[in-house]
Write a protein that holds these residues in place. Structure first.
Motif, PDB file in Angstrom:
ATOM      1  N   THR A  11       0.853  -1.188   0.000  1.00 34.02           N
ATOM      2  CA  THR A  11       0.000   0.000   0.000  1.00 34.02           C
ATOM      3  C   THR A  11       0.888   1.236   0.000  1.00 34.02           C
ATOM      4  N   VAL A  12       0.517   2.197  -0.835  1.00 34.01           N
ATOM      5  CA  VAL A  12       1.191   3.488  -0.858  1.00 34.01           C
ATOM      6  C   VAL A  12       0.129   4.553  -0.601  1.00 34.01           C
ATOM      7  N   THR A  13       0.336   5.356   0.434  1.00 33.26           N
ATOM      8  CA  THR A  13      -0.509   6.519   0.695  1.00 33.26           C
ATOM      9  C   THR A  13       0.384   7.739   0.546  1.00 33.26           C
ATOM     10  N   LEU A  14       0.032   8.607  -0.366  1.00 36.52           N
ATOM     11  CA  LEU A  14       0.892   9.746  -0.667  1.00 36.52           C
ATOM     12  C   LEU A  14       0.852  10.800   0.433  1.00 36.52           C
ATOM     13  N   ALA A  15       2.024  11.164   0.930  1.00 42.24           N
ATOM     14  CA  ALA A  15       2.128  12.232   1.930  1.00 42.24           C
ATOM     15  C   ALA A  15       2.114  13.597   1.257  1.00 42.24           C
ATOM     16  N   THR A  16       2.573  13.652   0.006  1.00 45.71           N
ATOM     17  CA  THR A  16       2.579  14.881  -0.783  1.00 45.71           C
ATOM     18  C   THR A  16       2.091  14.540  -2.185  1.00 45.71           C
ATOM     19  N   VAL A  17       1.859  15.528  -3.012  1.00 43.02           N
ATOM     20  CA  VAL A  17       1.466  15.262  -4.390  1.00 43.02           C
ATOM     21  C   VAL A  17       2.576  14.489  -5.093  1.00 43.02           C
ATOM     22  N   ALA A  18       2.183  13.645  -6.055  1.00 43.25           N
ATOM     23  CA  ALA A  18       3.170  12.847  -6.795  1.00 43.25           C
ATOM     24  C   ALA A  18       2.652  12.626  -8.208  1.00 43.25           C
ATOM     25  N   SER A  19       3.577  12.503  -9.145  1.00 42.40           N
ATOM     26  CA  SER A  19       3.191  12.274 -10.542  1.00 42.40           C
ATOM     27  C   SER A  19       2.955  10.802 -10.839  1.00 42.40           C
ATOM     28  N   GLY A  41      -8.917  15.072  -4.595  1.00 42.11           N
ATOM     29  CA  GLY A  41      -8.034  16.213  -4.759  1.00 42.11           C
ATOM     30  C   GLY A  41      -8.363  16.999  -5.997  1.00 42.11           C
ATOM     31  N   GLY A  42      -7.465  17.874  -6.374  1.00 36.52           N
ATOM     32  CA  GLY A  42      -7.693  18.799  -7.468  1.00 36.52           C
ATOM     33  C   GLY A  42      -7.084  18.370  -8.773  1.00 36.52           C
ATOM     34  N   ALA A 144       0.235   9.831 -13.392  1.00 35.37           N
ATOM     35  CA  ALA A 144      -0.852  10.815 -13.418  1.00 35.37           C
ATOM     36  C   ALA A 144      -1.043  11.435 -14.796  1.00 35.37           C
ATOM     37  N   GLY A 145      -0.090  11.256 -15.703  1.00 36.35           N
ATOM     38  CA  GLY A 145      -0.244  11.734 -17.076  1.00 36.35           C
ATOM     39  C   GLY A 145      -0.630  13.192 -17.141  1.00 36.35           C
ATOM     40  N   ASN A 146      -1.623  13.487 -17.983  1.00 32.91           N
ATOM     41  CA  ASN A 146      -2.027  14.878 -18.109  1.00 32.91           C
ATOM     42  C   ASN A 146      -2.880  15.351 -16.937  1.00 32.91           C
ATOM     43  N   ALA A 147      -3.069  14.474 -15.947  1.00 30.98           N
ATOM     44  CA  ALA A 147      -3.727  14.897 -14.708  1.00 30.98           C
ATOM     45  C   ALA A 147      -2.724  15.618 -13.815  1.00 30.98           C
ATOM     46  N   ASN A 148      -1.461  15.633 -14.233  1.00 32.28           N
ATOM     47  CA  ASN A 148      -0.365  16.328 -13.575  1.00 32.28           C
ATOM     48  C   ASN A 148       0.146  15.641 -12.323  1.00 32.28           C
ATOM     49  N   ASN A 149      -0.658  15.488 -11.310  1.00 33.25           N
ATOM     50  CA  ASN A 149      -0.222  14.870 -10.064  1.00 33.25           C
ATOM     51  C   ASN A 149      -1.392  14.209  -9.370  1.00 33.25           C
ATOM     52  N   PHE A 150      -1.061  13.194  -8.564  1.00 34.14           N
ATOM     53  CA  PHE A 150      -2.039  12.639  -7.643  1.00 34.14           C
ATOM     54  C   PHE A 150      -1.933  13.450  -6.354  1.00 34.14           C
ATOM     55  N   ALA A 151      -3.057  13.760  -5.758  1.00 34.12           N
ATOM     56  CA  ALA A 151      -3.086  14.603  -4.560  1.00 34.12           C
ATOM     57  C   ALA A 151      -2.535  13.870  -3.342  1.00 34.12           C
ATOM     58  N   ALA A 152      -2.034  14.634  -2.396  1.00 34.46           N
ATOM     59  CA  ALA A 152      -1.639  14.064  -1.110  1.00 34.46           C
ATOM     60  C   ALA A 152      -2.849  13.355  -0.517  1.00 34.46           C
ATOM     61  N   GLY A 153      -2.623  12.208   0.093  1.00 39.90           N
ATOM     62  CA  GLY A 153      -3.713  11.413   0.654  1.00 39.90           C
ATOM     63  C   GLY A 153      -4.233  10.356  -0.297  1.00 39.90           C
ATOM     64  N   SER A 154      -3.858  10.419  -1.590  1.00 37.01           N
ATOM     65  CA  SER A 154      -4.255   9.377  -2.536  1.00 37.01           C
ATOM     66  C   SER A 154      -3.677   8.048  -2.073  1.00 37.01           C
TER      67      SER A 154
END
Length: 166
Positions: A11-19, A41-42, A144-154
């Motif tokens: 399991t990976v839970t993002l602490a910050t945004v990541a591509s 997220g946004g 994340a492609g053209n979504a730019n980044n996955f939000a923190a908490g993903s």
């Protein structure tokens, strides 16, 4: 028929945004894999991609059905990634995505998978995919492609399945 057992592999839970997120060295001890992803997220309107064993060649034929509660449409084609995983949720709306990858250790056939995703405001997308390779799946990347980044908490969880899933 045996009841399938889902075993969390990683399991990976993002602490910050990541591509992107990468699972490497995937155990070969299971019959199928499930990748469960949860976002909030946004990311706006974007398209994430999934690649197996870092293969980015045009080796991923797909068929996709999109339904919004009042209409449905279908598409097909070949891409250089498994997906697309459409990230059409409005900013802040939770979204869940699941990839079910069948027989990922088989060396005598191509790998097939189903991706399901949706949100309350947009609807549901389901698609069937094939990786045109007889290689064993040992790595899986989500970009994340053209979504730019996955939000923190993903959150991304990879499950191995013992037993047959229908």
């Amino acid at each position: 028929m045996a009841t399938p057992t889902y075993i969390p592999i990683a399991t990976v839970t993002l602490a910050t945004v990541a591509s992107g997120v990468y699972f490497d060295g995937i155990s070969q001890d299971y019959s199928d894999l499930i990748l469960a992803m949860s976002f909030s997220g946004g990311y706006g309107n974007g398209t994430a991609t999934i690649s197996l064993n870092a293969d980015t060649g045009a080796n991923y034929p797909y068929q996709r059905m999109v339904a919004d509660g009042s209409s449905a449409s279908g598409f097909q084609g070949t891409l250089d990634y498994m997906g697309p995983v459409y990230l059409y949720a409005p900013t802040g709306e939770p979204m869940s995505v699941e990839l079910q990858l069948f027989d990922y250790t088989a060396t005598d056939k191509h790998k097939t998978g189903i991706i399901r995703n949706g949100t309350a405001s947009v609807g549901v997308v389901a698609s069937a995919h094939r990786w045109a390779s007889t290689s064993v799946v040992t790595g899986l990347s989500i970009n994340a492609g053209n979504a730019n980044n996955f939000a923190a908490g993903s959150k991304f969880t990879l499950f191995g399945i013992h037993g047959e899933v229908v």
